[in-house]
Design a protein around this motif. Structure first.
Motif, PDB file in Angstrom:
ATOM      1  N   ALA A 399      42.534 105.090  29.268  1.00  0.00           N
ATOM      2  CA  ALA A 399      41.271 104.965  28.533  1.00  0.00           C
ATOM      3  C   ALA A 399      41.528 104.743  27.048  1.00  0.00           C
ATOM      4  CB  ALA A 399      40.426 106.223  28.754  1.00  0.00           C
ATOM      5  N   GLU A 400      42.532 105.407  26.531  1.00  0.00           N
ATOM      6  CA  GLU A 400      42.876 105.244  25.111  1.00  0.00           C
ATOM      7  C   GLU A 400      43.275 103.803  24.809  1.00  0.00           C
ATOM      8  OE1 GLU A 400      46.398 106.571  22.046  1.00  0.00           O
ATOM      9  OE2 GLU A 400      46.069 107.809  23.826  1.00  0.00           O
ATOM     10  N   GLU A 402      42.497 101.150  26.629  1.00  0.00           N
ATOM     11  CA  GLU A 402      41.354 100.267  26.864  1.00  0.00           C
ATOM     12  C   GLU A 402      40.477 100.173  25.609  1.00  0.00           C
ATOM     13  OE1 GLU A 402      39.518 101.967  30.281  1.00  0.00           O
ATOM     14  OE2 GLU A 402      41.003 101.175  31.693  1.00  0.00           O
ATOM     15  N   ALA A 403      40.419 101.275  24.858  1.00  0.00           N
ATOM     16  CA  ALA A 403      39.649 101.258  23.619  1.00  0.00           C
ATOM     17  C   ALA A 403      40.312 100.348  22.580  1.00  0.00           C
ATOM     18  CB  ALA A 403      39.514 102.679  23.069  1.00  0.00           C
ATOM     19  N   PRO A 406      40.227  96.037  25.054  1.00  0.00           N
ATOM     20  CA  PRO A 406      39.276  96.048  26.163  1.00  0.00           C
ATOM     21  C   PRO A 406      39.661  95.138  27.330  1.00  0.00           C
ATOM     22  CG  PRO A 406      38.143  95.910  24.054  1.00  0.00           C
ATOM     23  CD  PRO A 406      39.586  95.719  23.774  1.00  0.00           C
ATOM     24  N   LYS A 409      41.042  96.724  30.678  1.00  0.00           N
ATOM     25  CA  LYS A 409      40.221  97.516  31.598  1.00  0.00           C
ATOM     26  C   LYS A 409      40.162  96.871  32.966  1.00  0.00           C
ATOM     27  CE  LYS A 409      35.918 100.122  31.749  1.00  0.00           C
ATOM     28  NZ  LYS A 409      34.657 100.455  31.038  1.00  0.00           N
TER      29      LYS A 409
END
Length: 411
Positions: A399-400, A402-403, A406, A409
């Protein structure tokens, strides 16, 4: 009948000799009258004719004609009256060359077998005092963007330093010769006159302060003029010779790297890189190149070992840190494929842990890469690092990332 024919032949020869000597006399008159170009043209046939009685005197006359043409233009320059730089410089060069031809004949024995040198002292004195203007003339030609003229003048200056004409003279210390030789070679190289460039690079390389630059130029000339495989191998041999003689000079290593890279021969690159690591175990570039060569062949362990060596020598070298992580990741993928049951396509818990251990090692290097290159200016570490987080099931780290990116993801 034979006697008559011989007399006729002798008469014809005498007539030919008389004709050539008459040209010399006519040229002298024209010279005295200030008709310099006309005198030079009149004299020309007699200079190379075997029938000219006194070749030394004929060449010396041309020397006088050309020297007068030079001094006429030089006087205009001194008086700032507008002068012809081409005429001035070329007349000086032609005059000096004529004096040297005169010297060749002046040292030959006469009809009685004796050598009586008549012109050397005057000519040597004349051109030793004017030799500086061979160099200055090259500067003027260069300033006028006449590159061929500059090469010609500087070349004459360089070659005049060893002229037989000056054998009885005390030559002053020549502080310009090294620069003249290198600059002439460089200018000829830029003009793609490689034969002339090599000729004067051979002179420049004898001066300690020009040796490295001149040797580089010789190597560039050899590389650019290579047309056959034999030429290319000769260039490689010379490059290796220079590298062996001066291993601390980076330019030779860099040129060898360029050679093997252009050859597109991974085996040759690997063999050479391995040699270099033996010669100098602290050569980080050699270790990196060895790593790349092993990586290209998917030899993951040797590649990892080589990249680790390079990273030990330079811990902040981002590409080798990144490549270490990539190779470890690739090793993990290959290991998983090897340990997987080909029938069920499953992998045991024990074997999966073996794969995970390798992935964890890759993670360390890729996270280090992220620290060194947070904005991905040198390496695109985000995708392989993300795949590792996915494989080991670290959703928080996924998740880190993906931020940050993007596009990583997964649906």
């Amino acid at each position: 009948m034979k006697k008559i024919m011989m007399m006729a032949m002798m008469a014809a020869a005498a007539t030919t000799a008389f004709a050539q000597d008459a040209l010399v006399k006519e040229a002298k008159k024209q010279f005295s009258a200030g008709e310099l170009d006309k005198a030079a043209a009149t004299l020309a046939p007699a200079l190379n004719s075997a029938e000219t009685t006194d070749k030394a005197a004929a060449w010396n006359l041309l020397n006088d004609i050309k020297y007068k043409a030079y001094t006429d233009e030089y006087q205009k320059l001194a008086l700032q009256q507008g002068y012809d730089v081409d005429r001035m410089v070329n007349a000086l060069i032609d005059g000096f060359n004529a004096a040297q031809e005169c010297e060749k004949y002046d040292v030959q024995p006469n009809a009685k077998g004796k050598v009586k040198i008549r012109f050397r002292k005057n000519n040597a004195t004349r051109y030793l005092s004017e030799r500086q203007w061979l160099y200055n003339g090259g500067v003027l030609q260069y300033q006028n963007k006449n590159m061929k003229g500059a090469i010609k003048a500087w070349g004459a200056y360089i070659e005049s330093s060893k002229s037989p004409l000056f054998q009885e003279m005390t030559m002053p210390q020549d502080t310009l010769l090294a620069d003249a030789a290198y600059n002439t070679a460089l200018l000829a190289y830029q003009e793609k006159d490689y034969e002339t460039a090599k000729k004067f690079a051979d002179v420049a390389v004898t001066f300690p302060d020009k040796e490295d630059d001149a040797m580089n130029m010789k190597l560039f000339i050899q590389k650019e003029t290579a047309q056959t495989k034999a030429d290319s191998l000769a260039y490689l041999a010379e490059l290796k010779k220079q590298h062996a003689a001066k291993p601390d000079k980076e330019q030779y290593f860099n040129l060898l790297q360029e050679y093997y890279s252009r050859a597109n021969d991974n085996e040759a690159m690997k063999a050479w890189a391995k040699e270099e690591t033996v010669i100098n175990a602290n050569n980080k570039m050699a270790w990196a190149l060895l790593g790349e060569a092993e990586m290209n062949e998917e030899h993951w362990d040797p590649a990892i070992e080589a990249f680790k060596k390079a990273a030990e020598l330079d811990p902040s070298w981002t590409p080798v840190v990144f490549n270490t992580g990539v190779c470890l990741n690739s090793k993990a993928i290959a290991l998983q494929d090897e340990l997987m049951d080909k029938k069920t396509m499953n992998i045991s818990k024990e074997n999966k842990e073996k794969v995970t251990q390798v992935l964890r090692q890759a993670q360390v290097y890729l996270e280090k890469t992220r620290e060194l290159d947070p904005n991905r200016e040198t390496t695109n570490w985000s995708y392989p690092l993300y795949r590792i987080y996915y494989a080991i099931g670290d959703k928080a780290k996924m998740a880190e990332l993906e931020a940050v990116d993007p596009s990583l993801k997964m649906d």
